[in-house]
Motif scaffolding. Structure first.
Motif, mmCIF file in Angstrom:
data_model
loop_
_atom_site.group_PDB
_atom_site.id
_atom_site.type_symbol
_atom_site.label_atom_id
_atom_site.label_comp_id
_atom_site.label_asym_id
_atom_site.label_seq_id
_atom_site.Cartn_x
_atom_site.Cartn_y
_atom_site.Cartn_z
ATOM 1 N N GLU A 7 -65.675 -48.553 34.246
ATOM 2 C CA GLU A 7 -64.960 -47.607 33.704
ATOM 3 C C GLU A 7 -64.593 -46.490 34.705
ATOM 4 O O GLU A 7 -65.462 -45.963 35.349
ATOM 5 C CB GLU A 7 -65.597 -46.899 32.361
ATOM 6 N N VAL A 8 -63.180 -46.457 34.996
ATOM 7 C CA VAL A 8 -62.984 -45.750 35.991
ATOM 8 C C VAL A 8 -62.346 -44.279 35.389
ATOM 9 O O VAL A 8 -61.675 -44.210 34.511
ATOM 10 C CB VAL A 8 -61.770 -46.100 36.866
ATOM 11 N N VAL A 12 -60.512 -34.934 34.947
ATOM 12 C CA VAL A 12 -61.582 -34.147 34.461
ATOM 13 C C VAL A 12 -61.866 -34.220 32.998
ATOM 14 O O VAL A 12 -60.830 -33.735 32.585
ATOM 15 C CB VAL A 12 -61.630 -32.700 34.933
ATOM 16 N N GLU A 13 -62.967 -34.814 32.700
ATOM 17 C CA GLU A 13 -63.127 -34.677 31.109
ATOM 18 C C GLU A 13 -64.292 -33.812 30.654
ATOM 19 O O GLU A 13 -65.339 -33.450 31.608
ATOM 20 C CB GLU A 13 -63.628 -36.275 30.696
ATOM 21 N N ARG A 14 -64.028 -33.435 29.598
ATOM 22 C CA ARG A 14 -65.070 -32.450 28.832
ATOM 23 C C ARG A 14 -65.887 -33.190 28.228
ATOM 24 O O ARG A 14 -65.881 -34.391 27.996
ATOM 25 C CB ARG A 14 -64.349 -31.547 27.836
ATOM 26 N N ARG A 15 -66.923 -32.606 27.495
ATOM 27 C CA ARG A 15 -68.150 -33.225 26.483
ATOM 28 C C ARG A 15 -67.150 -33.855 25.468
ATOM 29 O O ARG A 15 -66.273 -33.371 25.090
ATOM 30 C CB ARG A 15 -68.878 -32.318 26.185
#
Length: 119
Positions: A7-8, A12-15
């Motif tokens: 998985e790339v 920017v991911e949050r929780r």
């Protein structure tokens, strides 16, 4: 050569926010016969410790509020019975290795003069 799915993450991911229903579904799956908590966590994309934490939180039974310290009333002690103050009788084995409190040995039954305990 083995093929692994990767998985790339390109942003920017949050929780991730888990809804209660999703947590309950995953926790319920861990209680199925033959279920592996590690495998369920891996399939859901979470760490196994997170799943165990949800299990603990969702399966907690609310215990009634019980005081930790309970009042104790000390009363006068009763006298000790005489049977407890005397030591118990000691049974010594006879010459045949049998306890004196048991049945007499075969020799004593055949001829009481030849009992193991007598000289």
């Amino acid at each position: 050569m083995t093929k692994n799915q990767i998985e790339v993450i390109t942003s920017v991911e949050r929780r991730r926010r888990w809804f209660r229903e999703e947590k309950e579904r995953l926790v319920a799956a861990t209680f199925e016969p033959g279920a592996s908590v590690s495998e369920i966590a891996r399939l859901a994309g979470i760490h196994v410790s997170q799943l165990f934490r949800w299990r603990k939180e969702l399966c907690q039974i609310s215990a009634p509020s019980v005081p930790r310290l309970v009042p104790v009333e000390v009363v006068e002690a009763l006298p000790v019975p005489a049977s407890l103050t005397e030591p118990p009788p000691v049974s010594r084995p006879d010459r045949c290795g049998r306890s004196a409190s048991r049945q007499p040995c075969q020799r004593a039954r055949d001829d009481p003069r030849r009992a193991c305990g007598s000289s």
